[in-house]
Design a protein around this motif. Structure first.
Motif: not given
Length: 724
Positions: A141-152
């Motif tokens: 859910p956090i990765k989904k929220k910040y999208g491409n501004k945040l890498s896995w």
């Protein structure tokens, strides 16, 4: 697929077996064929973000404060589908970050958390990574929220750091900047074993000698991050385990103090899980059915969480308060005597003798119940080994010292494979320069490049000396952990100045001429060496009839001895260089495979590898001035002669001995050239030959020169993260 003719014979399906790649089929038929896969991975076509995507630009849009707050809240929220031990995900997220970063090994720089590769096989399905699939889904859910501004890759490492902070640790800092990959890595060798957790002796020359572990491996068994918690090969012996812990952590770039701090700090929080029967667990993620949707290790008989969680088979917490950063690990380790017992899963672990009730940690689900803590063989090694014990006793008496040492070691563990600080991003990036970051001061950019080139050109240095010195300086770069390269000019410092592959006597001659030029123009020796290589390339191109200018970016700095961790740089020493047709000695691995490994570390494609080798042969840059593979009568000219003569059907090719060959005239039988297997593979391998034929064409002379210059520049700038 259903068979519509009613015969029931599904083997008639035209798509049966279509899941097997041609490459895999080819390897079955021709197992000795050179596999170019490692040079073809991570193509831009497999990146869903597109070729123009720039993660560092996206990071500038990231709300770091909001992200950190979201990750912190996650530690105690989201308890609905995967309840946390004691209501806190800290231990799970730390393990996720740790096991992502902990696969790094110093010898080849591969592994680590810098690419998010724990999302893919084999790491996502290693036995040691059981249930980390849940940790990644909790972060979704956090990765989904910040999208491409945040890498896995960044999120996974950040989650562990925030977990420690949420439990009271003052961390050393954190940097963003890790870029995700999008399919499993093909370049990392994890071992030759054919089964998980195969006996350790399969990767040791002598199991009694921890240093005999096969290089470049670091973990003691296939599927483990570090060592077996039950002891070497599952047999408890803390003294022997200590030796394997020391070797394993050293191969992951850690000294004894860092190793002790990480062992203690990693076990200060969280718990191990072994309250059940491993046979009740379902398959790992890669082997699971479609309906599992990437989840693995499902427990078919119990809940699989809390008291029923099962991962390592070891069961219990290490400390009295497993969600608090404190000195509880040392209080229990040194405060009690310990005895060998079996976990509920049958694993060997250590239990305290006559422990006080108040020193027992509470049950993960019911705080009214207290249970025994435990220690692994690696923990007992901290008590038994005299070096580790002395360090841990200092930690036990000085919590602040322990905290700072661990925080720095954690930062190193999670950032070691990121490379220089030029790749770091974010408000929590430490300002201190750490020696393991291979610091390099900024260089001068305000000078007349053409005047410097004229000065270099007027010297008596040959084209070969100019080009080979620049190459030797740059070839140490490895994209696995972004270390090495021409920036810093460490080729003039220990240990590089004495490496056999750098031809020390010739190197000192070249440096003695280039260093005064650098001083005269007040520029770095690093820039001067690269410029010298460019001058050599331009001269060679002119000799071939082409007037070109090799692109150059000024600003490299010169490292000092004080900035250079000699032992750490020893692992960068080349033992083979197909580009200069050199082997330090004979190895089990073929010279061609070693060439591919070097090319992959340099970030080259197969075509780029080929064009560099073809050019460097005719320029005359072979180690020691040998003529192997120099298929030209015009040495020193940047021609496509290497490819023309390699593919000339007026020649015949003959094996002499070992990896040596010779080329003769088909009609007269006269000797023409000598060659190595590295040279002839470009004509024998079907893929490489297809490239060689392109460059051998009559209309490819200019293309060859342009492609060579482009690739040369790529290598010279591989470590210039300040301009990327």
């Amino acid at each position: 697929m259903e068979n519509l003719n009613g015969s029931g014979d599904i083997s008639k399906c035209p798509f049966h077996g279509g899941n097997t790649s041609n490459e895999n089929n080819n390897k079955l038929w021709w197992p000795n064929a050179l596999n170019l896969d490692i040079l073809h991975q991570h193509d831009t076509k497999v990146n869903p973000l597109g070729e123009e995507f720039n993660y560092h630009e996206e990071l500038k849009k990231l709300d770091v404060a909001a992200l950190k707050e979201d990750v912190k809240n996650l530690m105690t929220d989201s308890q609905d589908w995967w309840p946390a031990d004691w209501g806190h995900y800290g231990g799970l997220m730390i393990r996720l970050a740790w096991h992502s970063a902990g696969s790094y090994r110093l010898s080849d720089g591969r592994g680590g958390g810098g690419t998010g590769n724990i999302r893919f096989a084999p790491l996502n399905s290693w036995p040691d990574n059981a249930s980390l699939d849940k940790a990644r889904r909790l972060l979704w859910p956090i990765k989904k929220k910040y999208g491409n501004k945040l890498s896995w890759a960044d999120l996974i490492i950040l989650s562990g750091t925030i977990a420690y902070e949420s439990m009271g640790l003052k961390t050393f800092g954190f940097s963003f900047g890790r870029t995700d990959i999008w399919h499993p890595e093909k370049d990392t060798y994890w071992g030759a074993e054919k089964e998980w957790l195969a006996p350790s002796n399969e990767r040791y020359g002598d199991l009694e000698d921890a240093t005999s572990m096969e290089n470049p491996l670091a973990a003691v068994q296939m599927g483990l991050i570090y060592v077996n918690p039950e002891g070497v090969n599952g047999k408890s012996d803390p003294a022997k385990t200590a030796l394997h812990v020391r070797e394993t952590f050293a191969r992951m770039a850690m000294n004894d103090e860092e190793t002790a701090a990480l062992t203690a700090g990693g076990h200060t929080v969280g718990k191990a899980h072994g309250n059940g029967d491993a046979s009740n667990l379902g398959p790992e993620p890669e082997a699971g059915p479609l309906e599992n949707q990437g989840f693995g290790w499902a427990n078919s008989t119990r809940t699989g969480v809390g008291r029923d969680a099962f991962t390592s088979g070891i069961e219990g917490a290490w400390t009295t308060e497993p969600t608090k950063w404190d000195n509880g690990y040392f209080d229990l380790l040194f405060g009690y005597e310990w005895e060998l017992v079996k976990s509920p899963a049958g694993a060997t672990q250590w239990a305290p003798i006559n422990i006080k009730e108040e020193d027992k940690p509470v049950d993960v689900e019911d705080p009214s119940i207290r249970l025994n803590p435990m220690m692994t063989d690696a923990d007992m090694a901290m008590k038994v080994d005299p070096i580790y014990r002395e360090i841990c006793e200092r930690f036990s008496k000085d919590h602040d010292y322990f905290t700072e040492t661990f925080a720095r070691a954690w930062f190193k563990l999670t950032h070691r494979d990121m490379g220089p600080k030029a790749r770091y991003f974010g408000p929590d990036t430490p300002t201190e320069d750490l020696i393991w970051q291979d610091p390099i001061p900024a260089g001068n950019t305000d000078y007349d490049v053409n005047l410097v080139k004229e000065k270099i050109s007027s010297t008596d240095l040959s084209i070969s000396e100019l080009v080979s010195t620049a190459w030797d300086s740059a070839r140490t770069y490895r994209g696995s952990d972004m270390r090495g390269g021409a920036n810093g000019a460490r080729i003039r410092l220990a240990p590089q100045k004495d490496w056999a592959g750098n031809e020390p006597e010739k190197l000192q001659k070249v440096l003695s001429i280039l260093e005064p030029i650098a001083a005269e123009f007040n520029i770095s020796i690093a820039d001067t060496i690269v410029l010298a290589g460019n001058v050599g390339i331009e001269k060679a191109a002119q000799n071939a009839g082409f007037d070109i200018t090799v692109p150059f970016s000024a600003g490299r700095g010169d490292a000092t001895d004080e900035m250079t961790e000699v032992d750490s740089f020893n692992v960068l020493e080349p033992v083979a260089d197909g580009f200069r047709n050199w082997l330090k000695q004979d190895y089990i691995v073929s010279p061609e495979e070693m060439m591919l490994d070097r090319a992959q570390l340099l970030g080259l494609t197969a075509v780029e590898m080929m064009v560099l080798i073809g050019g460097m042969r005719v320029i005359g840059t072979n180690y020691g001035g040998t003529t192997y593979g120099v298929f030209t009568d015009n040495i020193g000219a940047l021609t496509n002669d290497f490819f023309v003569n390699l593919t000339d059907m007026g020649n015949t090719w003959h094996h002499v001995a070992g990896t040596m060959y010779e080329i003769r005239d088909r009609k007269t039988k006269d000797f023409k050239w000598s060659a190595t297997s590295v040279d002839l593979v470009f004509g024998s391998n079907s893929v490489l030959r297809s490239y060689a034929e392109v460059y051998a064409q009559d209309d490819s002379k200019e293309k060859f020169v342009n492609d060579f210059v482009k690739t040369w520049t790529k290598v010279m700038n591989a470590d210039r993260f300040d301009i990327k």
